[in-house]
Design an enzyme around this catalytic site. Structure first.
Site, PDB file in Angstrom:
ATOM      1  N   THR A  13       0.831  -1.205   0.000  1.00 49.67           N
ATOM      2  CA  THR A  13       0.000   0.000   0.000  1.00 49.67           C
ATOM      3  C   THR A  13       0.867   1.258   0.000  1.00 49.67           C
ATOM      4  OG1 THR A  13      -0.039   0.061   2.414  1.00 49.67           O
ATOM      5  CG2 THR A  13      -1.774  -1.197   1.335  1.00 49.67           C
ATOM      6  N   ASP A  14       0.237   2.387  -0.315  1.00 50.80           N
ATOM      7  CA  ASP A  14       0.919   3.663  -0.096  1.00 50.80           C
ATOM      8  C   ASP A  14       0.012   4.569   0.729  1.00 50.80           C
ATOM      9  OD1 ASP A  14      -0.895   5.031  -1.743  1.00 50.80           O
ATOM     10  OD2 ASP A  14       0.413   4.914  -3.488  1.00 50.80           O
ATOM     11  N   LEU A  15       0.420   5.803   0.941  1.00 45.58           N
ATOM     12  CA  LEU A  15      -0.305   6.650   1.891  1.00 45.58           C
ATOM     13  C   LEU A  15      -1.710   7.012   1.451  1.00 45.58           C
ATOM     14  CD1 LEU A  15       0.968  10.307   1.953  1.00 45.58           C
ATOM     15  CD2 LEU A  15       1.254   8.748   0.036  1.00 45.58           C
ATOM     16  N   SER A  16      -2.080   6.702   0.195  1.00 45.87           N
ATOM     17  CA  SER A  16      -3.464   6.910  -0.214  1.00 45.87           C
ATOM     18  C   SER A  16      -4.365   5.847   0.411  1.00 45.87           C
ATOM     19  CB  SER A  16      -3.569   6.834  -1.740  1.00 45.87           C
ATOM     20  OG  SER A  16      -3.393   5.496  -2.173  1.00 45.87           O
ATOM     21  N   GLY A  17      -3.753   4.823   1.019  1.00 45.78           N
ATOM     22  CA  GLY A  17      -4.532   3.751   1.627  1.00 45.78           C
ATOM     23  C   GLY A  17      -4.785   2.594   0.670  1.00 45.78           C
TER      24      GLY A  17
END
Lengths: 200, 200, 200, 200
Positions: free
Chosen positions: B75-79
């Site tokens: 995942t990345d910080l966008s969820g």
């Protein structure tokens, strides 16, 4: 994973109910699969029963075992697994351990409760892993605090220890402050630390 | 994967023979596991039969299905799953497809024969995947050349298509020149492209 | 990096010579760049002088400083940098340190000499990094052996310490056996460990 | 980035003010650096001016250039850069392009405005990159919609094209629905698409 209709891919939802009419468009998209129905013999069986499932770990007594395979993405030009990727393997194993012990990290994160963050780690690399190797991450809880937890993890290939180490995590609020873990979780970790069989 | 001795982790070697004395040190290292032996009831069963195995795909007719689960690393910080990671998923599926079709990439690489490299890809992202999602990569061979191969791949969550696209690979010498694929491999790809059931 | 012809992208080859005719096709491909020539004023200057260069670290006395920025790929759904990625940052810094100290890892690997592998690491995470943060990896050699080396590394954001730890590496043959490091390398590491200024 | 006090690492805050007393503890931690002060000659110069900065791209006319170097983490056992990692390079370049064009993705994400997600991509791989290579990602805006944007990107090594392709992104609400991009952003993208020099 159950359901009377031959549906692809498997529609094992939390409530166990197949989605209505889910099968049709798949067969239009993948006509070659139609023959797969012929493999389904018994009345209670569906095509979805033929589908493979993601790797899932297992507790044997209080020790968690998580299997994985090495892919191209994991290696570097030395031909071996890149050292940082063992941390990815160990994190998959810890997440799986929490999940099958009944702790839902995603729900807690989305609900604003908190999330675990690694605070300390110590790793000793003994032998390298290579493409296609089947590895096992073996994890044991070694310490439980109010807001933290320590886990000893070993990455093995058959009986060989490849990498082993200790990882400490802290439970944090979304703002990054240490927060007391929910009581049921501390109970689970304490039982695991005492070596109790979590399956019982 | 079988064998009369209770050995941990499982010692399923290519020759099927357990390593002599492999069990002892493990039990010294993981004494809590001793109780696991009690779970082994039938005479032909060993502790190693209790151990989980890595995810392995499956052909249903000529269509390959590879299951996986989404972890934090994906995942990345966008969820959501970071877009480049779908390529990792698709590569795992292609490697698994080759492996269960009998093509040993590591042996070919180590023997200096050659290796597949991606030459073209086209991806359409429709819906995002999230932490803990169980995904299935569905792969079909769509074109076979002397030194190349094209595969259509779809990443699904139950019946939903998340990402789909086409990937072309070329077989290259270690020096990076296109090389004719071994005849038995072209035969396998051709059968898959015609929709033949590779299990038969 | 210099050269009289306006060539894009920069053709700073090891020998300092621009490739003959390299400029033309680029301008056909990127006509909008033609105007960039107008920015080139002085006679000895070329468009390639306008091009940015990859981040390169710097020794200040015997302490190596390597700068980097956090991108989407580095974060996970917690919104913070995924813990394993600090190891990638630290490895970039070590590779840069070797490179500017005159040690060519790629040549040694391709020449069959050997490669460094991490044998031990210890990390303490104190504060998280976030998207777009500018970080600095500060590295100091702390121990030099015949076939190994230890480095203390700190990941900082301005004056804040985010993560710090110690990494030990061993020099290995392509077959994975420990090998004595080349004498000139041990000399460099020893000078760094004593705090000598490597720039002098 | 400047400032009268010799402070390490550099304390270039948004407001340009050095943190009070920031220098002292660093010198205690890194005594070897004290000598670095001797390198600082002119009265307006500080040790922080000696520190390297992360790679930053640059617009030449309307074409964005982003430099990077290949590290171990980027390669796989074929000795070449793993195909999915070109997407990481291209994303770094797009993020840098937005940043130096004045668009703050992190603020928008944290403020709940929205985030860009890749919807389509098409990549053609022509030549491989290797460890230590210096690469340049060259990016041009080719299409601007109300809620989307397309960018042509080329990964180059000197004058050689290694990989090139087109990436389309959509601006999404945190819930994943397409959202109209802020007007100032569409204006920037439109200017870039028309080939205007963003530096002017």
């Amino acid at each position: 994973m159950t359901g009377g209709l031959p549906v692809l891919p498997r529609n094992a939802k939390a409530d166990g109910k197949p989605r209505a009419g889910g099968g049709a468009p798949i067969f239009l998209r993948f006509p070659a699969l139609r023959s797969a129905c012929l493999m389904v013999k018994s009345p209670g069986m569906s095509v979805s029963d033929l589908l493979p499932a993601p790797a899932t770990g297992r507790f044997i007594a209080a020790v968690h075992h998580f299997p994985l395979r090495v892919y191209f993405e994991d290696t570097d030009l030395s031909g071996l697994v890149y050292h940082a990727n063992y941390l990815r393997y160990m994190e998959r194993a810890r997440s799986d351990m929490l999940r099958i012990a009944g702790i839902d990290q995603r729900a807690n994160l989305e609900g604003g409760e908190g999330v675990y963050a690694v605070t300390d780690l110590q790793l000793h690399y003994r032998r390298p892993a290579r493409l296609d190797d089947e590895l096992m991450v073996v994890s044991r809880v070694t310490k439980v605090g109010a807001a933290s937890c320590s886990i000893h993890q070993t990455v093995m290939r058959d009986e060989e220890i490849l990498t082993q180490g200790d990882v400490s995590v802290a439970f944090l609020t979304p703002q990054g402050r240490p927060r007391r873990q929910p009581k049921p979780w501390t109970d689970i970790f304490s039982r695991l630390m005492r070596g109790e069989d979590i399956n019982l």
